[in-house]
Design a protein around this motif. Sequence first.
Motif, mmCIF file in Angstrom:
data_model
loop_
_atom_site.group_PDB
_atom_site.id
_atom_site.type_symbol
_atom_site.label_atom_id
_atom_site.label_comp_id
_atom_site.label_asym_id
_atom_site.label_seq_id
_atom_site.Cartn_x
_atom_site.Cartn_y
_atom_site.Cartn_z
ATOM 1 N N VAL A 105 48.579 28.850 43.771
ATOM 2 C CA VAL A 105 48.574 29.766 44.925
ATOM 3 C C VAL A 105 47.158 30.318 45.093
ATOM 4 O O VAL A 105 46.573 30.799 44.123
ATOM 5 N N ILE A 126 44.860 32.785 47.817
ATOM 6 C CA ILE A 126 44.859 33.646 49.001
ATOM 7 C C ILE A 126 43.412 33.969 49.395
ATOM 8 O O ILE A 126 42.579 34.250 48.522
ATOM 9 N N ARG A 135 46.395 41.146 48.037
ATOM 10 C CA ARG A 135 47.150 42.413 47.962
ATOM 11 C C ARG A 135 47.820 42.764 49.289
ATOM 12 O O ARG A 135 48.004 43.921 49.602
ATOM 13 N N ALA A 165 50.707 40.965 49.982
ATOM 14 C CA ALA A 165 51.998 40.328 49.716
ATOM 15 C C ALA A 165 52.072 38.887 50.218
ATOM 16 O O ALA A 165 53.152 38.312 50.289
ATOM 17 N N GLY A 174 50.709 36.291 48.620
ATOM 18 C CA GLY A 174 51.010 35.486 47.438
ATOM 19 C C GLY A 174 52.502 35.503 47.132
ATOM 20 O O GLY A 174 53.105 34.466 46.822
ATOM 21 N N GLN A 175 53.088 36.676 47.258
ATOM 22 C CA GLN A 175 54.537 36.803 47.016
ATOM 23 C C GLN A 175 55.326 35.958 48.021
ATOM 24 O O GLN A 175 56.241 35.221 47.652
ATOM 25 N N ASN A 193 43.299 36.320 34.230
ATOM 26 C CA ASN A 193 43.649 36.391 35.657
ATOM 27 C C ASN A 193 44.887 37.282 35.834
ATOM 28 O O ASN A 193 46.009 36.822 36.049
ATOM 29 N N LYS A 212 56.511 38.604 38.935
ATOM 30 C CA LYS A 212 57.371 39.083 40.035
ATOM 31 C C LYS A 212 58.217 37.957 40.611
ATOM 32 O O LYS A 212 59.301 38.189 41.151
HETATM 33 C C1 COA Z 1 46.577 35.680 42.379
HETATM 34 C C2 COA Z 1 46.752 35.749 43.908
HETATM 35 C C3 COA Z 1 47.309 34.416 44.388
HETATM 36 C C4 COA Z 1 47.725 36.890 44.228
HETATM 37 O O1 COA Z 1 47.999 36.850 45.611
HETATM 38 P P1 COA Z 1 48.174 38.178 46.489
HETATM 39 O O2 COA Z 1 48.570 37.791 47.847
HETATM 40 O O3 COA Z 1 46.964 39.008 46.343
HETATM 41 O O4 COA Z 1 49.387 38.881 45.713
HETATM 42 P P2 COA Z 1 50.473 39.856 46.370
HETATM 43 O O5 COA Z 1 49.800 40.814 47.298
HETATM 44 O O6 COA Z 1 51.589 39.041 46.902
HETATM 45 O O7 COA Z 1 50.937 40.645 45.102
HETATM 46 C C5 COA Z 1 52.092 40.296 44.370
HETATM 47 C C6 COA Z 1 52.059 41.056 43.065
HETATM 48 O O8 COA Z 1 51.047 40.526 42.234
HETATM 49 C C7 COA Z 1 50.399 41.602 41.525
HETATM 50 N N1 COA Z 1 48.974 41.641 41.895
HETATM 51 C C8 COA Z 1 48.367 40.929 42.883
HETATM 52 N N2 COA Z 1 47.056 41.200 42.881
HETATM 53 C C9 COA Z 1 46.843 42.090 41.893
HETATM 54 C C10 COA Z 1 45.683 42.748 41.380
HETATM 55 N N3 COA Z 1 44.473 42.531 41.909
HETATM 56 N N4 COA Z 1 45.832 43.595 40.347
HETATM 57 C C11 COA Z 1 47.044 43.828 39.791
HETATM 58 N N5 COA Z 1 48.191 43.231 40.233
HETATM 59 C C12 COA Z 1 48.077 42.372 41.255
HETATM 60 C C13 COA Z 1 51.139 42.865 41.882
HETATM 61 O O9 COA Z 1 52.179 43.055 40.930
HETATM 62 C C14 COA Z 1 51.698 42.518 43.217
HETATM 63 O O10 COA Z 1 52.855 43.219 43.542
HETATM 64 P P3 COA Z 1 52.757 44.731 44.078
HETATM 65 O O11 COA Z 1 51.692 44.760 45.142
HETATM 66 O O12 COA Z 1 54.149 44.989 44.592
HETATM 67 O O13 COA Z 1 52.373 45.546 42.911
HETATM 68 C C15 COA Z 1 45.381 36.076 44.598
HETATM 69 O O14 COA Z 1 44.800 37.182 43.971
HETATM 70 C C16 COA Z 1 44.396 34.920 44.569
HETATM 71 O O15 COA Z 1 44.388 34.086 45.467
HETATM 72 N N6 COA Z 1 43.533 34.860 43.530
HETATM 73 C C17 COA Z 1 42.538 33.784 43.439
HETATM 74 C C18 COA Z 1 43.193 32.443 43.163
HETATM 75 C C19 COA Z 1 44.051 32.499 41.917
HETATM 76 O O16 COA Z 1 43.690 33.114 40.925
HETATM 77 N N7 COA Z 1 45.191 31.796 41.946
HETATM 78 C C20 COA Z 1 46.077 31.749 40.831
HETATM 79 C C21 COA Z 1 45.857 30.537 40.010
HETATM 80 S S1 COA Z 1 46.769 29.184 40.614
#
Ligand code: COA
Length: 169
Positions: free
Chosen positions: A92, A94, A100, A102, A104-105, A131, A140
């Motif tokens: 995944v 983003i 942040r 939602a 990713g969710q 990470n 989650k």
């Molecule tokens: C990891 C990643 C995919 C998360 O996507 P996102 O859209 O930011 O996540 P969401 O907003 O859906 O958050 C879902 C939950 O993840 C957690 N979360 C997401 N980002 C977070 C952060 N920076 N710090 C702490 N918790 C975090 C939280 O629990 C969050 O739920 P909450 O907001 O209800 O507390 C995104 O940060 C990303 O693209 N990172 C770079 C690529 C990567 O690392 N991919 C994963 C490896 S495959």
Amino acid sequence: MASEPPAGMGFEIRLAGPADATAIWRIYNQGIEDRLATFATGMSPLSEVEGWLADSRHRVLLAENYRQPVGWASLRPYREGPAFSAMAEMSVYIDRAWRRHAVGQLLGEALIAEARALGLSKLIGYLLEHNTSSRKLVEKLGFRVVGVHLRHGPPNGAGPNVVVVERLL
Ligand SMILES: CC(C)(COP(=O)(O)OP(=O)(O)OC[C@H]1O[C@@H](n2cnc3c(N)ncnc32)[C@H](O)[C@@H]1OP(=O)(O)O)[C@@H](O)C(=O)NCCC(=O)NCCS
């Protein structure tokens, strides 16, 4: 981003196609630059993403906000061989500006639904131990931690620890 709609509004998730390669590639390279998502340190070539989209065993979902690509998630074969044919590795990514929110969710849930529709029985993920955001996200989404590979990186260096997670479907 003052005019940005609240999270959840305007988001659509659909199967990506060849025309989406550049957007997916741009977001992928942001993740590589952040050094949180993969071992890769050099930018990925566009041809890598074009290859995914041309491979029927590789499924990529794209999230858009009012038609602007904001993230993607993918399923790819876990390992070759019939014993592993019902398992897929998930990713995944983003757009930095949309983390942040939602997305990713939403993408993770859509990916689980897609995997079920394809008849898969398990998703597997490999996450760098530091990470935190991805580890929280998969928690989650109902993944469990299988274990931690220690110093599981390229040769010539300490190598990061890698957390293996899985979700039965
Ligand atoms: C990891 C990643 C995919 C998360 O996507 P996102 O859209 O930011 O996540 P969401 O907003 O859906 O958050 C879902 C939950 O993840 C957690 N979360 C997401 N980002 C977070 C952060 N920076 N710090 C702490 N918790 C975090 C939280 O629990 C969050 O739920 P909450 O907001 O209800 O507390 C995104 O940060 C990303 O693209 N990172 C770079 C690529 C990567 O690392 N991919 C994963 C490896 S495959």
